[in-house]
Design an enzyme around this catalytic site. Sequence first.
Site, PDB file in Angstrom:
ATOM      1  N   GLU A  72      -0.696  -9.303  -0.196  1.00 48.65           N
ATOM      2  CA  GLU A  72      -2.110  -9.500   0.126  1.00 48.65           C
ATOM      3  C   GLU A  72      -2.980  -9.590  -1.125  1.00 48.65           C
ATOM      4  O   GLU A  72      -3.935 -10.380  -1.157  1.00 48.65           O
ATOM      5  CB  GLU A  72      -2.578  -8.360   1.042  1.00 48.65           C
ATOM      6  CG  GLU A  72      -1.941  -8.494   2.427  1.00 48.65           C
ATOM      7  CD  GLU A  72      -2.142  -7.278   3.317  1.00 48.65           C
ATOM      8  OE1 GLU A  72      -2.406  -7.452   4.503  1.00 48.65           O
ATOM      9  OE2 GLU A  72      -2.028  -6.142   2.821  1.00 48.65           O
TER      10      GLU A  72
ATOM     11  N   GLU B  26       4.584  -4.695   7.587  1.00 49.53           N
ATOM     12  CA  GLU B  26       3.796  -3.679   8.296  1.00 49.53           C
ATOM     13  C   GLU B  26       4.241  -3.388   9.714  1.00 49.53           C
ATOM     14  O   GLU B  26       4.280  -2.230  10.117  1.00 49.53           O
ATOM     15  CB  GLU B  26       2.302  -4.080   8.294  1.00 49.53           C
ATOM     16  CG  GLU B  26       1.623  -3.905   6.950  1.00 49.53           C
ATOM     17  CD  GLU B  26       1.738  -5.118   6.048  1.00 49.53           C
ATOM     18  OE1 GLU B  26       2.561  -6.018   6.341  1.00 49.53           O
ATOM     19  OE2 GLU B  26       1.000  -5.190   5.056  1.00 49.53           O
TER      20      GLU B  26
ATOM     21  N   GLY C 191       0.586  -4.948   1.002  1.00 44.81           N
ATOM     22  CA  GLY C 191      -0.601  -5.044   0.141  1.00 44.81           C
ATOM     23  C   GLY C 191      -0.334  -5.825  -1.142  1.00 44.81           C
ATOM     24  O   GLY C 191      -1.267  -6.360  -1.747  1.00 44.81           O
TER      25      GLY C 191
ATOM     26  N   ALA D 220       0.860  -1.170   0.000  1.00 46.00           N
ATOM     27  CA  ALA D 220       0.000   0.000   0.000  1.00 46.00           C
ATOM     28  C   ALA D 220       0.901   1.225   0.000  1.00 46.00           C
ATOM     29  O   ALA D 220       2.053   1.161   0.429  1.00 46.00           O
ATOM     30  CB  ALA D 220      -0.896  -0.025   1.232  1.00 46.00           C
TER      31      ALA D 220
HETATM   32  N1  DAK Z   1       4.541   3.235  -1.050  1.00 43.17           N
HETATM   33  C1  DAK Z   1       4.925   4.368  -1.665  1.00 43.17           C
HETATM   34  N2  DAK Z   1       6.021   4.460  -2.436  1.00 43.17           N
HETATM   35  C2  DAK Z   1       6.774   3.365  -2.583  1.00 43.17           C
HETATM   36  C3  DAK Z   1       6.440   2.132  -1.972  1.00 43.17           C
HETATM   37  C4  DAK Z   1       5.253   2.095  -1.173  1.00 43.17           C
HETATM   38  N3  DAK Z   1       4.845   0.968  -0.568  1.00 43.17           N
HETATM   39  N4  DAK Z   1       7.388   1.240  -2.290  1.00 43.17           N
HETATM   40  C5  DAK Z   1       8.259   1.868  -3.074  1.00 43.17           C
HETATM   41  N5  DAK Z   1       7.908   3.152  -3.268  1.00 43.17           N
HETATM   42  C6  DAK Z   1       8.593   4.168  -4.039  1.00 43.17           C
HETATM   43  C7  DAK Z   1       9.829   4.683  -3.302  1.00 43.17           C
HETATM   44  O1  DAK Z   1       9.467   5.674  -2.375  1.00 43.17           O
HETATM   45  C8  DAK Z   1      10.630   5.244  -4.452  1.00 43.17           C
HETATM   46  O2  DAK Z   1      10.098   6.498  -4.829  1.00 43.17           O
HETATM   47  P1  DAK Z   1      11.079   7.764  -5.153  1.00 43.17           P
HETATM   48  O3  DAK Z   1      11.881   7.942  -3.938  1.00 43.17           O
HETATM   49  O4  DAK Z   1      11.882   7.294  -6.338  1.00 43.17           O
HETATM   50  O5  DAK Z   1      10.122   8.873  -5.464  1.00 43.17           O
HETATM   51  C9  DAK Z   1      10.333   4.265  -5.584  1.00 43.17           C
HETATM   52  O6  DAK Z   1       9.126   3.599  -5.229  1.00 43.17           O
HETATM   53  C10 DAK Z   1      11.418   3.229  -5.778  1.00 43.17           C
HETATM   54  O7  DAK Z   1      11.630   2.616  -4.518  1.00 43.17           O
HETATM   55  P2  DAK Z   1      13.088   2.474  -3.854  1.00 43.17           P
HETATM   56  O8  DAK Z   1      13.977   3.584  -4.300  1.00 43.17           O
HETATM   57  O9  DAK Z   1      12.880   2.290  -2.401  1.00 43.17           O
HETATM   58  O10 DAK Z   1      13.585   1.123  -4.558  1.00 43.17           O
HETATM   59  P3  DAK Z   1      14.570   0.051  -3.955  1.00 43.17           P
HETATM   60  O11 DAK Z   1      14.874  -0.876  -5.075  1.00 43.17           O
HETATM   61  O12 DAK Z   1      15.729   0.704  -3.252  1.00 43.17           O
HETATM   62  O13 DAK Z   1      13.753  -0.720  -2.830  1.00 43.17           O
HETATM   63  C11 DAK Z   1      11.770  -1.829  -1.949  1.00 43.17           C
HETATM   64  C12 DAK Z   1      12.588  -1.483  -3.217  1.00 43.17           C
HETATM   65  C13 DAK Z   1      10.449  -2.498  -2.416  1.00 43.17           C
HETATM   66  C14 DAK Z   1      12.548  -2.817  -1.077  1.00 43.17           C
HETATM   67  C15 DAK Z   1      11.483  -0.531  -1.161  1.00 43.17           C
HETATM   68  O14 DAK Z   1      10.917   0.432  -2.064  1.00 43.17           O
HETATM   69  C16 DAK Z   1      10.521  -0.728  -0.054  1.00 43.17           C
HETATM   70  O15 DAK Z   1      10.916  -1.210   1.001  1.00 43.17           O
HETATM   71  N6  DAK Z   1       9.291  -0.278  -0.253  1.00 43.17           N
HETATM   72  C17 DAK Z   1       8.273  -0.323   0.781  1.00 43.17           C
HETATM   73  C18 DAK Z   1       7.804  -1.733   0.940  1.00 43.17           C
HETATM   74  C19 DAK Z   1       6.797  -1.825   2.021  1.00 43.17           C
HETATM   75  O16 DAK Z   1       7.082  -1.618   3.223  1.00 43.17           O
HETATM   76  N7  DAK Z   1       5.589  -2.165   1.598  1.00 43.17           N
HETATM   77  C20 DAK Z   1       4.546  -2.411   2.531  1.00 43.17           C
HETATM   78  C21 DAK Z   1       3.737  -1.204   2.667  1.00 43.17           C
HETATM   79  S1  DAK Z   1       2.688  -1.411   4.022  1.00 43.17           S
HETATM   80  C22 DAK Z   1      -3.991  -1.228   6.633  1.00 43.17           C
HETATM   81  C23 DAK Z   1      -4.280  -1.265   5.278  1.00 43.17           C
HETATM   82  C24 DAK Z   1      -3.311  -1.654   4.399  1.00 43.17           C
HETATM   83  C25 DAK Z   1      -2.044  -1.973   4.856  1.00 43.17           C
HETATM   84  C26 DAK Z   1      -1.785  -1.932   6.190  1.00 43.17           C
HETATM   85  C27 DAK Z   1      -2.737  -1.563   7.083  1.00 43.17           C
HETATM   86  N8  DAK Z   1      -4.981  -0.822   7.575  1.00 43.17           N
HETATM   87  C28 DAK Z   1      -6.079  -0.108   7.141  1.00 43.17           C
HETATM   88  C29 DAK Z   1      -4.786  -1.168   8.976  1.00 43.17           C
HETATM   89  C30 DAK Z   1      -1.033  -2.275   3.930  1.00 43.17           C
HETATM   90  C31 DAK Z   1       0.236  -1.923   4.275  1.00 43.17           C
HETATM   91  C32 DAK Z   1       1.306  -2.053   3.358  1.00 43.17           C
HETATM   92  O17 DAK Z   1       1.211  -2.528   2.272  1.00 43.17           O
END
Ligand code: DAK
Length: 258
Positions: A111, A131, A108, A63
């Site tokens: 998921e 998360e 997400g 997400a």
């Molecule tokens: N959201 C927003 N932007 C994201 C993103 C994300 N999840 N993942 C990547 N990006 C963006 C980065 O910010 C970056 O943007 P710029 O800085 O270039 O503008 C671009 O994509 C490229 O990412 P990186 O530069 O970080 O690329 P790397 O190859 O170095 O790293 C990575 C790739 C996938 C390991 C890293 O980007 C990363 O760790 N991303 C976040 C992964 C993550 O934590 N995803 C889980 C998100 S939490 C809920 C409802 C829903 C959810 C939870 C609760 N409730 C209502 C309770 C869901 C939660 C999630 O999904």
Amino acid sequence: MEFVKYEVDGNIAMMTIDRPKALNALNKQVLTEINEVLDQVDPNTVRCMIVTGAGEKSFVAGADIGEMSVLDREGGVAWGKYGNDIFRKLETLPVPTIAAINGFALGGGCEIAMSCDIRICSDNAVFGQPEVGLGITPGFGGTQRLARIVGMGRAKEIIYTASNIKADEAYRIGLVNAVYPQAELLDAAKKLAGKIARNAPIAVRLSKKAINDGLQVDMDQAIVIEENAFGDCFATEDQKEGMSAFLEKRKEKNFQNK
Ligand code: DAK
């Protein structure tokens, strides 16, 4: 649509999440577009849908963290419901679905893959529920579907540690059914979709519903669900066609989805 493509080739549909700037992360607009695509999927013509991400790096990187960062409690509940309703619509779609996971499937992303019927992935795929490292719980079904797919102990370890797992480990624990080199992933997904599409679509659809619904109830009720699905098949032309083909020793079957 800006971020989600929907294409139909014959009787196989493909939904591609395409937001390269954020590694296909799910913001509200992406979710809205996914919802619109799901409303377009026509079970009269589509016999299988593939869900994938654009590019070779990421399926869906979760997400959108920027969008979520400003939510308050009420906003968090609403955001969870918004995504969950759409993922549930995907899970219960009256068409079988294959997630072709072509890279990061985090939060997400994992998921949405788990809301599909079958998961296959590329050898560079990475799965995880990061998360708790962000100070939240999985919110689009991760606490529920991961345990149902890989078992409670493994799901708890993945979620509590927020550790990522690679494709081979995802295969070992049954999170994905197969792993392919990146270049072969979509062809493999299409081949699998084609194998499904060759069978009687109503029987496939009823099997999906019986499996999904049956897992929510006890065995006595589940068996009744199966009996009804089985019975319903005998009201279809495709049952006549499938059994006639066998009795006539005919290889070709002409299932009409009727
Ligand atoms: N959201 C927003 N932007 C994201 C993103 C994300 N999840 N993942 C990547 N990006 C963006 C980065 O910010 C970056 O943007 P710029 O800085 O270039 O503008 C671009 O994509 C490229 O990412 P990186 O530069 O970080 O690329 P790397 O190859 O170095 O790293 C990575 C790739 C996938 C390991 C890293 O980007 C990363 O760790 N991303 C976040 C992964 C993550 O934590 N995803 C889980 C998100 S939490 C809920 C409802 C829903 C959810 C939870 C609760 N409730 C209502 C309770 C869901 C939660 C999630 O999904």
